[in-house]
Structure formats: structure tokens, C-alpha cells
Design an enzyme around this catalytic site. Structure first.
Site, short mmCIF file in Angstrom:
data_model
loop_
_atom_site.label_atom_id
_atom_site.label_comp_id
_atom_site.label_asym_id
_atom_site.label_seq_id
_atom_site.Cartn_x
_atom_site.Cartn_y
_atom_site.Cartn_z
N SER A 65 0.82 -1.40 0.08
CA SER A 65 0.17 0.08 0.01
C SER A 65 0.95 1.23 -0.08
O SER A 65 1.97 1.32 0.71
CB SER A 65 -1.01 0.01 1.28
N ASP A 93 -1.54 15.98 15.84
CA ASP A 93 -0.57 16.80 16.88
C ASP A 93 -1.16 18.13 17.21
O ASP A 93 -1.65 18.71 16.07
CB ASP A 93 0.61 16.61 16.29
N HIS A 150 4.08 5.56 21.29
CA HIS A 150 4.04 6.96 20.91
C HIS A 150 4.88 7.77 21.97
O HIS A 150 4.89 7.69 23.26
CB HIS A 150 2.33 7.06 21.09
N ALA A 210 -0.65 17.04 7.93
CA ALA A 210 0.49 16.61 8.33
C ALA A 210 1.38 17.73 7.80
O ALA A 210 1.45 18.02 6.51
CB ALA A 210 1.02 15.39 8.08
N THR A 265 -2.26 11.73 3.42
CA THR A 265 -2.21 12.23 4.66
C THR A 265 -3.16 13.61 4.79
O THR A 265 -3.51 14.16 3.92
CB THR A 265 -0.73 12.87 4.91
N PHE A 324 13.07 13.93 12.03
CA PHE A 324 11.73 13.33 11.97
C PHE A 324 11.70 12.19 13.05
O PHE A 324 10.76 12.45 13.90
CB PHE A 324 11.31 12.91 10.62
N HIS A 334 3.35 -1.61 3.94
CA HIS A 334 2.79 0.02 3.75
C HIS A 334 4.05 0.91 3.38
O HIS A 334 4.71 0.91 4.36
CB HIS A 334 2.00 0.32 4.69
N LYS A 355 7.65 10.16 -4.08
CA LYS A 355 8.83 9.78 -4.95
C LYS A 355 8.68 8.41 -5.35
O LYS A 355 9.46 7.51 -4.63
CB LYS A 355 10.22 10.03 -4.06
N GLU A 388 1.33 5.60 0.58
CA GLU A 388 0.93 6.83 1.28
C GLU A 388 1.50 7.89 0.55
O GLU A 388 2.34 7.93 0.38
CB GLU A 388 1.34 6.84 2.88
P1 FAD Z 1 -3.93 8.49 19.81
O1 FAD Z 1 -4.33 7.32 19.60
O2 FAD Z 1 -5.06 9.36 20.58
O3 FAD Z 1 -2.62 8.47 20.65
C1 FAD Z 1 -2.08 9.74 20.95
C2 FAD Z 1 -1.59 9.66 22.53
O4 FAD Z 1 -2.52 9.56 23.62
C3 FAD Z 1 -0.74 8.39 22.85
O5 FAD Z 1 0.40 8.65 23.67
C4 FAD Z 1 -1.66 7.53 23.46
O6 FAD Z 1 -0.95 6.34 24.32
C5 FAD Z 1 -2.26 8.51 24.46
N1 FAD Z 1 -3.75 7.94 24.61
C6 FAD Z 1 -4.60 7.37 23.59
N2 FAD Z 1 -5.57 7.13 24.35
C7 FAD Z 1 -5.61 7.77 25.47
C8 FAD Z 1 -6.78 7.75 26.73
N3 FAD Z 1 -7.80 7.30 26.58
N4 FAD Z 1 -6.22 8.39 27.74
C9 FAD Z 1 -4.93 8.94 27.78
N5 FAD Z 1 -4.08 8.84 26.68
C10 FAD Z 1 -4.21 8.40 25.70
N6 FAD Z 1 -0.74 13.11 11.70
C11 FAD Z 1 -1.30 13.95 10.69
O7 FAD Z 1 -1.32 15.07 11.24
N7 FAD Z 1 -1.80 13.50 9.53
C12 FAD Z 1 -1.73 12.20 9.08
O8 FAD Z 1 -2.18 12.19 7.83
C13 FAD Z 1 -0.91 11.27 9.82
N8 FAD Z 1 -0.88 10.13 9.32
C14 FAD Z 1 -0.22 9.19 10.02
C15 FAD Z 1 -0.06 7.79 9.71
C16 FAD Z 1 0.66 6.92 10.35
C17 FAD Z 1 0.76 5.45 9.99
C18 FAD Z 1 0.96 7.41 11.89
C19 FAD Z 1 1.83 6.36 12.46
C20 FAD Z 1 0.94 8.46 12.09
C21 FAD Z 1 0.26 9.35 11.38
N9 FAD Z 1 0.02 10.84 11.73
C22 FAD Z 1 -0.47 11.85 11.01
C23 FAD Z 1 0.97 11.11 13.21
C24 FAD Z 1 -0.07 11.34 14.34
O9 FAD Z 1 -1.27 12.05 14.38
C25 FAD Z 1 0.75 11.48 15.72
O10 FAD Z 1 1.46 10.31 16.06
C26 FAD Z 1 -0.20 11.88 16.81
O11 FAD Z 1 0.74 12.32 17.93
C27 FAD Z 1 -0.94 10.65 17.53
O12 FAD Z 1 -2.07 10.21 16.56
P2 FAD Z 1 -2.81 8.83 17.15
O13 FAD Z 1 -3.92 8.71 16.28
O14 FAD Z 1 -1.87 7.66 17.29
O15 FAD Z 1 -3.36 9.29 18.60
#
Ligand code: FAD
Length: 286
Positions: free
Chosen positions: A15, A109, A151, A51, A48, A218, A268, A274, A17
Site C-alpha cells: 500500500s 498533533d 508513541h 501533516a 495524509t 523526523f 505499507h 517519490k 501513502e
Molecule cells: P492516539 O491514539 O489518540 O494517541 C496519542 C497519545 O495519546 C498516545 O500517547 C496514546 O497512548 C495516548 N492516549 C490514547 N488514548 C488515551 C486515553 N484514553 N487516555 C490517555 N491517553 C491516551 N498526523 C497527521 O497530522 N496527519 C496524518 O495524515 C498522519 N498520518 C499518520 C499515519 C501513520 C501511519 C502514523 C503512525 C501517524 C500519522 N500521523 C499523522 C501522526 C499522528 O497524528 C501522531 O502520531 C499523533 O501524535 C498521535 O496520533 P494517534 O492517532 O496515534 O493518537
């Protein structure tokens, strides 16, 4: 088609991205990239969201562009941080009406410079909240992010797994990992998930190593280890980007081969739009 069904019925595959282009030149380049990578018959392609400073509109446009290719399964990413339910539902209604069946549910974020951002005052504090909204539609297959090294905000790998389980319990259908450069972290992640009886498909997210300085920056933000033997090798060619890229791509090929030798059949790729690098890697491993 829903990606969990595609993953179930495909023996192997890749896949891809992409990120949304910001200029006309970038649009042409994305279109050429997709054209080139189409020959691998991707499991799905994803775009994405927000981001690196990209906007919602750019993602929506880029998603429409992918849909124009007709024969690709397209998955937009969606972040929920700072959003209200109305905006999220408007976006999802739009995707549903475009025939999109898959969404990558992410928290995202905090805006740059807001390190004291208060997550709890928002409708959506965690990705699991977005997963729940998506599942209410009874229409979307939902992907979520998982972290081989935990994370960056998680206090421990155990805590990271507890919160990952919440996303899965909320209805996530499959997961894609954060980039990693040492496969041991991926295998350990699968083991931690298995111990918690989390059994959804987990695609390894592979970022080709090209510019070591950029990847190091990064990687530091998202708690990813780059093995020192490869950084040392690549840094020697700091002033020779072509050679540095060659060494990095060879490393990524080795990394993918190791995954395949250990039974991983679906990978993935974070393509960075690129195609040549991805093509070189895939041609070497399949
Ligand atoms: P969550 O699952 O909400 O986790 C974030 C943090 O909160 C973690 O430390 C987790 O342990 C903690 N947490 C989760 N649930 C709870 C709870 N109930 N209580 C307390 N703490 C909790 N970012 C973008 O802006 N755009 C993108 O398109 C994008 N694509 C991505 C694709 C992939 C494959 C990956 C791995 C990351 C991507 N990101 C993207 C980055 C992502 O948004 C960041 O890593 C962000 O900091 C966390 O997102 P998450 O969905 O994992 O959050």
C-alpha cells in the site's frame, strides 16, 4: 471495497501513502507518482491530512485526484484534534457521498508552538473518539496508527498498548505502524499486541532511508530509532546525496527482505511522493 476485506483476500501486496501537493507542479508530480506505482496493483492508497502544515482543502483535493484513477482503493487520513463533531461529520458525510469506504483515524498533533495544548477540552481528545464516530456510520472500515517504539507521549510500552487496545475496542479494523528502521521493534509490537489479544492486521510502515539528516530530525520527534551503523555509513556521504541515497535504499531493501523472510506479506510505504525510490525497492524485493 473495505480495506479489511482486501487484506483478508490478498495473499500479499503493497500500500502507498502520499501527501497532498501544495502547488500545480506538485499535483503533476503526484499524478505521475500514482501512475507509476499503479503497476504494483496496490492494496490501497492513502492520503495524509494536515501533516507538515497541509490543509484540509489540500487533502480533499488530493483525495478527489486519487479517486479519478478509478481502479484504486482510496483511504483519506483524518485527524480529530481540535475539531468539533459537526466538522468531522461534515467531512465524513462528504467522503461517504464520494463512495469512500475507508478512513485512517488519527488524533493528530497540537498546532505548532502549543506544547500546553489541553486535549480534554475538545470533543475529540484521542483517536479512539474519532474511531467511535466513524463506526457510528456503519459504513467505514477504519485504520489506526500504532507505534513499534511506543508513541512519544506514552509513559511506557505497557501504557501505549493499553491505549492502543482502546482504539481497537472502539472498532478499528486494521493498523499501520509508525516508521521503524529496526524490525525487532515491529516484531516486539506484534508480540505485545498478541499478549493483549489484539488481533487486527498490522501493516508495517516503511519509510525509505534517503536523506539521513532529514529522517533523523523526523525520527527524533516521533521516537524512532535509526540504527547507528546505518547513520554512520550514510553520514560519511553527507556531501554526496546520490551515494547517500543509494546506501539508504539498500538498507531499506534489506529491511523489507527481512520482513518478508519473517512471514510479512503486506508492506505499507510512506512514498513521500517519490516513485523512483519505491519502484527500486519493490523491484528488488519481489
Ligand atoms: P492516539 O491514539 O489518540 O494517541 C496519542 C497519545 O495519546 C498516545 O500517547 C496514546 O497512548 C495516548 N492516549 C490514547 N488514548 C488515551 C486515553 N484514553 N487516555 C490517555 N491517553 C491516551 N498526523 C497527521 O497530522 N496527519 C496524518 O495524515 C498522519 N498520518 C499518520 C499515519 C501513520 C501511519 C502514523 C503512525 C501517524 C500519522 N500521523 C499523522 C501522526 C499522528 O497524528 C501522531 O502520531 C499523533 O501524535 C498521535 O496520533 P494517534 O492517532 O496515534 O493518537
Amino acid at each position: 471495497m473495505k480495506i479489511n476485506e482486501i487484506l483478508k483476500h490478498s495473499e500479499k501486496g503493497f500500500s502507498f501513502e502520499f501527501f497532498p501537493p501544495k502547488t500545480e507542479k506538485g499535483r503533476v508530480s503526484l499524478s505521475n507518482t500514482v501512475d507509476l506505482l499503479k503497476k504494483y496493483n496496490p492494496l490501497y492508497v492513502s492520503m495524509t491530512y494536515g501533516a507538515g502544515g497541509g490543509s484540509q482543502a489540500q487533502t480533499k483535493d488530493a483525495v478527489s485526484m486519487l479517486l479519478d484513477f478509478k481502479d484504486l482503493e482510496v483511504m483519506p487520513h483524518l485527524t480529530c484534534i481540535g475539531s468539533c463533531e459537526k466538522d468531522i461529520k461534515q467531512m465524513l458525510d462528504g467522503y461517504k457521498s464520494q463512495g469512500i469506504e475507508n478512513v485512517m483515524a488519527l488524533r493528530g498533533d497540537p498546532p505548532m508552538g502549543q506544547s500546553n495544548f489541553n486535549f480534554s477540552t475538545k470533543n475529540y481528545a484521542h483517536a479512539s473518539d474519532l474511531v467511535r464516530t466513524l463506526k457510528q456510520y456503519n459504513h467505514f472500515c477504519v485504520g489506526v496508527a500504532v507505534y513499534p517504539e511506543g508513541h512519544i507521549e506514552s509513559k511506557s510500552l505497557d501504557q501505549d498498548m493499553d491505549f492502543t487496545k482502546k482504539k481497537v475496542d472502539a472498532g478499528a479494523d486494521f493498523a499501520v505502524t509508525q516508521m521503524f528502521f529496526d524490525n525487532a521493534y515491529y516484531y516486539a509490537l506484534l508480540e505485545r499486541m498478541s499478549k493483549k489479544a489484539i488481533s487486527l492486521p498490522v501493516l508495517p510502515g516503511i519509510l525509505p532511508l534517503t536523506d539521513v539528516e532529514k529522517v533523523k530530525q523526523f525520527a527524533a520527534i516521533c521516537r524512532t530509532t535509526i540504527p547507528s551503523d546505518i547513520t554512520t555509513k550514510m553520514e560519511k556521504f553527507r556531501h554526496n546525496p546520490v551515494e547517500m541515497e543509494k546506501i539508504g535504499v539498500e538498507y531499506t531493501i534489506k529491511q523489507c527482505r527481512d520482513l518478508i523472510n519473517n512471514g510479512v506479506k503486506k508492506i505499507h510505504f510512506f512514498t513521500l511522493n517519490k516513485p523512483e525510490i519505491i519502484t527500486a525497492i519493490i523491484d528488488a524485493i519481489q
